[in-house]
Design a protein around this motif. Structure first.
Motif, PDB file in Angstrom:
ATOM      1  N   GLN A  13       0.683  -1.364  -0.073  1.00 37.68           N
ATOM      2  CA  GLN A  13      -0.138   0.100   0.520  1.00 37.68           C
ATOM      3  C   GLN A  13       0.757   1.442   0.195  1.00 37.68           C
ATOM      4  OE1 GLN A  13      -2.668   2.174  -1.110  1.00 37.68           O
ATOM      5  NE2 GLN A  13      -3.817  -0.293  -0.423  1.00 37.68           N
ATOM      6  N   PRO A  14       1.373   2.016  -1.015  1.00 33.16           N
ATOM      7  CA  PRO A  14       0.128   2.055  -2.633  1.00 33.16           C
ATOM      8  C   PRO A  14       1.024   0.402  -3.220  1.00 33.16           C
ATOM      9  CG  PRO A  14       1.896   3.678  -2.657  1.00 33.16           C
ATOM     10  CD  PRO A  14       1.646   3.468  -1.118  1.00 33.16           C
ATOM     11  N   PRO A  15       0.141   0.104  -4.242  1.00 33.23           N
ATOM     12  CA  PRO A  15       0.837  -1.045  -4.899  1.00 33.23           C
ATOM     13  C   PRO A  15       2.167  -0.573  -5.869  1.00 33.23           C
ATOM     14  CG  PRO A  15      -1.811  -1.208  -5.557  1.00 33.23           C
ATOM     15  CD  PRO A  15      -0.954  -0.033  -4.276  1.00 33.23           C
ATOM     16  N   ARG A  16       2.779  -1.682  -5.698  1.00 28.46           N
ATOM     17  CA  ARG A  16       3.828  -1.596  -6.680  1.00 28.46           C
ATOM     18  C   ARG A  16       4.283  -1.800  -8.008  1.00 28.46           C
ATOM     19  NH1 ARG A  16       7.941   0.217  -2.700  1.00 28.46           N
ATOM     20  NH2 ARG A  16       9.469  -0.928  -3.492  1.00 28.46           N
ATOM     21  N   LEU A  17       5.294  -0.700  -8.717  1.00 30.60           N
ATOM     22  CA  LEU A  17       5.109  -1.722 -10.120  1.00 30.60           C
ATOM     23  C   LEU A  17       6.299  -2.099 -10.752  1.00 30.60           C
ATOM     24  CD1 LEU A  17       2.929  -1.780 -12.936  1.00 30.60           C
ATOM     25  CD2 LEU A  17       3.803   0.929 -13.707  1.00 30.60           C
ATOM     26  N   TYR A  18       6.177  -2.811 -11.447  1.00 35.07           N
ATOM     27  CA  TYR A  18       7.891  -3.991 -11.651  1.00 35.07           C
ATOM     28  C   TYR A  18       7.321  -3.492 -12.638  1.00 35.07           C
ATOM     29  CZ  TYR A  18       8.810  -3.375  -7.105  1.00 35.07           C
ATOM     30  OH  TYR A  18       8.610  -4.045  -5.167  1.00 35.07           O
ATOM     31  N   ARG A  19       8.869  -3.593 -14.435  1.00 30.03           N
ATOM     32  CA  ARG A  19       9.056  -3.867 -15.182  1.00 30.03           C
ATOM     33  C   ARG A  19      10.043  -5.114 -15.840  1.00 30.03           C
ATOM     34  NH1 ARG A  19      12.305  -2.690 -19.363  1.00 30.03           N
ATOM     35  NH2 ARG A  19      11.560  -1.867 -21.750  1.00 30.03           N
ATOM     36  N   VAL A  20       9.855  -6.013 -16.407  1.00 27.45           N
ATOM     37  CA  VAL A  20      11.310  -6.734 -16.933  1.00 27.45           C
ATOM     38  C   VAL A  20      10.436  -6.943 -17.983  1.00 27.45           C
ATOM     39  CG1 VAL A  20       9.386  -8.850 -16.753  1.00 27.45           C
ATOM     40  CG2 VAL A  20      12.134  -9.027 -16.704  1.00 27.45           C
ATOM     41  N   PRO A  21      11.850  -6.671 -19.349  1.00 27.29           N
ATOM     42  CA  PRO A  21      11.576  -6.758 -20.745  1.00 27.29           C
ATOM     43  C   PRO A  21      11.648  -8.380 -21.221  1.00 27.29           C
ATOM     44  CG  PRO A  21      14.200  -6.492 -19.855  1.00 27.29           C
ATOM     45  CD  PRO A  21      13.515  -5.763 -19.098  1.00 27.29           C
ATOM     46  N   LEU A  22      10.373  -8.676 -22.693  1.00 29.18           N
ATOM     47  CA  LEU A  22      10.274 -10.084 -22.771  1.00 29.18           C
ATOM     48  C   LEU A  22      12.052 -10.843 -23.193  1.00 29.18           C
ATOM     49  CD1 LEU A  22       7.472  -9.458 -24.918  1.00 29.18           C
ATOM     50  CD2 LEU A  22       7.517 -11.140 -23.965  1.00 29.18           C
ATOM     51  N   ALA A  23      12.238  -9.888 -24.046  1.00 23.47           N
ATOM     52  CA  ALA A  23      14.223 -10.383 -23.707  1.00 23.47           C
ATOM     53  C   ALA A  23      15.159 -10.889 -22.862  1.00 23.47           C
ATOM     54  CB  ALA A  23      14.538  -9.645 -25.069  1.00 23.47           C
ATOM     55  N   ALA A  24      14.770 -10.623 -21.378  1.00 16.54           N
ATOM     56  CA  ALA A  24      15.389 -11.037 -20.051  1.00 16.54           C
ATOM     57  C   ALA A  24      15.628 -12.132 -20.502  1.00 16.54           C
ATOM     58  CB  ALA A  24      14.200 -10.874 -19.281  1.00 16.54           C
ATOM     59  N   GLN A  25      17.166 -12.040 -20.534  1.00 12.55           N
ATOM     60  CA  GLN A  25      18.127 -13.310 -21.042  1.00 12.55           C
ATOM     61  C   GLN A  25      19.250 -14.370 -19.557  1.00 12.55           C
ATOM     62  OE1 GLN A  25      18.155 -14.500 -24.225  1.00 12.55           O
ATOM     63  NE2 GLN A  25      17.293 -13.383 -24.204  1.00 12.55           N
ATOM     64  N   PRO A  26      19.567 -13.686 -18.548  1.00 12.97           N
ATOM     65  CA  PRO A  26      19.676 -14.399 -17.591  1.00 12.97           C
ATOM     66  C   PRO A  26      19.081 -15.693 -16.839  1.00 12.97           C
ATOM     67  CG  PRO A  26      19.924 -11.799 -16.619  1.00 12.97           C
ATOM     68  CD  PRO A  26      18.890 -11.846 -18.229  1.00 12.97           C
ATOM     69  N   LEU A  27      19.286 -16.564 -16.183  1.00 10.98           N
ATOM     70  CA  LEU A  27      18.423 -17.501 -15.903  1.00 10.98           C
ATOM     71  C   LEU A  27      17.292 -16.951 -14.247  1.00 10.98           C
ATOM     72  CD1 LEU A  27      18.243 -20.155 -15.800  1.00 10.98           C
ATOM     73  CD2 LEU A  27      20.104 -20.497 -13.556  1.00 10.98           C
ATOM     74  N   VAL A  28      18.184 -15.932 -13.923  1.00 12.99           N
ATOM     75  CA  VAL A  28      17.363 -15.327 -13.404  1.00 12.99           C
ATOM     76  C   VAL A  28      16.890 -13.600 -13.371  1.00 12.99           C
ATOM     77  CG1 VAL A  28      16.260 -15.171 -11.177  1.00 12.99           C
ATOM     78  CG2 VAL A  28      17.378 -17.089 -11.069  1.00 12.99           C
ATOM     79  N   ALA A  29      16.395 -13.333 -13.638  1.00  9.72           N
ATOM     80  CA  ALA A  29      16.091 -11.772 -13.660  1.00  9.72           C
ATOM     81  C   ALA A  29      15.916 -10.774 -13.197  1.00  9.72           C
ATOM     82  CB  ALA A  29      15.708 -11.492 -15.295  1.00  9.72           C
ATOM     83  N   THR A  30      16.147  -9.972 -13.219  1.00 10.92           N
ATOM     84  CA  THR A  30      15.895  -9.044 -11.774  1.00 10.92           C
ATOM     85  C   THR A  30      14.929  -7.504 -12.442  1.00 10.92           C
ATOM     86  OG1 THR A  30      17.181  -9.410 -10.657  1.00 10.92           O
ATOM     87  CG2 THR A  30      16.245  -6.985  -9.940  1.00 10.92           C
ATOM     88  N   ALA A  31      13.391  -7.986 -11.603  1.00  9.48           N
ATOM     89  CA  ALA A  31      12.875  -7.257 -12.186  1.00  9.48           C
ATOM     90  C   ALA A  31      13.193  -5.606 -11.857  1.00  9.48           C
ATOM     91  CB  ALA A  31      11.368  -7.066 -12.186  1.00  9.48           C
ATOM     92  N   GLU A  32      12.379  -5.003 -13.012  1.00  9.92           N
ATOM     93  CA  GLU A  32      12.914  -2.818 -12.728  1.00  9.92           C
ATOM     94  C   GLU A  32      12.025  -2.418 -11.596  1.00  9.92           C
ATOM     95  OE1 GLU A  32      13.397   1.285 -14.873  1.00  9.92           O
ATOM     96  OE2 GLU A  32      13.277  -0.424 -16.049  1.00  9.92           O
ATOM     97  N   PHE A  33      12.738  -1.962 -10.666  1.00 12.05           N
ATOM     98  CA  PHE A  33      11.080  -1.106 -10.104  1.00 12.05           C
ATOM     99  C   PHE A  33      10.783  -0.065 -10.573  1.00 12.05           C
ATOM    100  CE2 PHE A  33      10.803   1.952  -6.580  1.00 12.05           C
ATOM    101  CZ  PHE A  33       8.465   1.667  -6.253  1.00 12.05           C
ATOM    102  N   VAL A  34       9.300  -0.010 -10.455  1.00 15.11           N
ATOM    103  CA  VAL A  34       9.480   1.381 -11.784  1.00 15.11           C
ATOM    104  C   VAL A  34       8.383   2.603 -11.329  1.00 15.11           C
ATOM    105  CG1 VAL A  34       8.087   2.369 -13.496  1.00 15.11           C
ATOM    106  CG2 VAL A  34       9.200   0.049 -14.064  1.00 15.11           C
ATOM    107  N   GLY A  35       7.982   2.363  -9.706  1.00 12.34           N
ATOM    108  CA  GLY A  35       7.216   3.578  -8.946  1.00 12.34           C
ATOM    109  C   GLY A  35       5.827   2.960  -8.450  1.00 12.34           C
ATOM    110  N   THR A  36       5.769   3.638  -7.516  1.00 17.00           N
ATOM    111  CA  THR A  36       4.275   2.669  -6.860  1.00 17.00           C
ATOM    112  C   THR A  36       3.021   3.630  -7.848  1.00 17.00           C
ATOM    113  OG1 THR A  36       4.327   5.089  -5.852  1.00 17.00           O
ATOM    114  CG2 THR A  36       5.312   3.524  -4.343  1.00 17.00           C
TER     115      THR A  36
END
Length: 290
Positions: free
Chosen positions: A163-186
């Motif tokens: 609260q408030p909800p948090r928005l994250y982003r990850v590209p479709l082309a992400a390559q790592p075995l485990v990708a880390t999402a980008e925190f965009v904002g609330t």
């Protein structure tokens, strides 16, 4: 008959509620805990759904009248906690996203996004194209609202219990075995529960504003965020980020008060939304958007 049950609580079979939009029952009894819904990019009258955690790794196709079109298994997958779906286009191919991202207790260090070419409803099995394992940069999060921006080739995730909800982003082309999402904002635009919500439902009223599904129109101009109580429609301007668009005052889309509204999506043109609930008989509403 109006419904008297909580908008968040699990329930026994109930009478379909009255309310805005066209409410239909989903005829396939296997859809008993719908938590993800996507409107096909092949046919606007084909919808795909899946059940919640512990359900079969299976996609259910229905038409706009709730009639069953088929079931497609994904035998290589397990439904740990599937919470949302989306339909999108990638390299001119219609695709489906399955978001295995539910985490009620915020204990999963890694969640998974699967996508696959959209199957035909009469197929019995299919396989995913890609499985992307994902972590959040600031620790585990519960999430039930995931959408793909095809033009940006990126997946957006909107958390549920923050609260408030948090928005994250990850590209479709992400390559790592485990990708880390980008925190965009609330996202601060979703109205908080009212005093009336708390009075009507002391046990679950405080949860009524939690996001449970998200969908983008194919042209990237509109976003729909579904909560337990209502849905919210956002318009995005030229050159505007999704964070900016989702922080503008939305249009409230009144929904029938299903016992547990956890699945929703828009047609590609952004003019019609479908929202489904976790209940028996499984219910779905079609709403014409302004």
């Amino acid at each position: 008959m109006g419904i008297l049950l909580s908008a968040c609580a699990q329930s026994e079979p109930v009478v379909l509620p009255d309310g805005p939009g066209r409410v239909v029952a989903l005829e396939n009894p296997a859809i008993e805990e719908a938590s993800g819904l996507a409107v096909s990019r092949v046919s606007a009258d084909r919808l795909w759904l899946h059940n919640d955690s512990g359900g079969a790794a299976r996609l259910y196709a229905v038409d706009g009248q709730g009639r069953s079109l088929g079931e497609v298994d994904l035998p290589a997958l397990q439904n740990l906690d599937w919470e949302d779906m989306d339909a999108f286009v990638m390299d001119d191919s219609p695709m489906l996203l399955i978001a295995d991202v539910g985490d009620n207790s915020a204990q999963r260090p890694v969640v998974t996004l699967h996508w696959l070419e959209e199957p035909e409803p009469d197929q019995t099995t299919t396989a995913v194209t890609t499985s992307l394992h994902l972590r959040y940069p600031d620790g585990p999060r519960d999430c039930e609202a995931v959408a793909v921006d095809s033009g940006e080739a990126a997946i957006y995730l909107l958390t549920k219990r923050d609260q408030p909800p948090r928005l994250y982003r990850v590209p479709l082309a992400a390559q790592p075995l485990v990708a880390t999402a980008e925190f965009v904002g609330t996202v601060n635009s979703i109205p908080e529960p009212t005093e009336q919500d708390l009075l009507e439902d002391p046990a679950y009223g405080a949860n009524r504003s939690q996001p449970t599904a998200m969908s983008f129109a194919a042209d990237g101009r509109r976003a729909l965020v579904v909560t337990y109580k209502d849905a919210y429609l956002y318009e995005r301007q030229d050159g505007e980020s999704w964070l900016a668009a989702l922080n503008r005052a939305p249009r409230r889309i009144d929904l029938p008060q299903f016992p547990q509204t956890e699945a929703g999506g828009m047609r590609a043109d952004g003019r019609t939304a479908y929202v489904a609930s976790e209940q028996l008989p499984a219910a779905m509403v079609e709403v014409t958007l302004p």
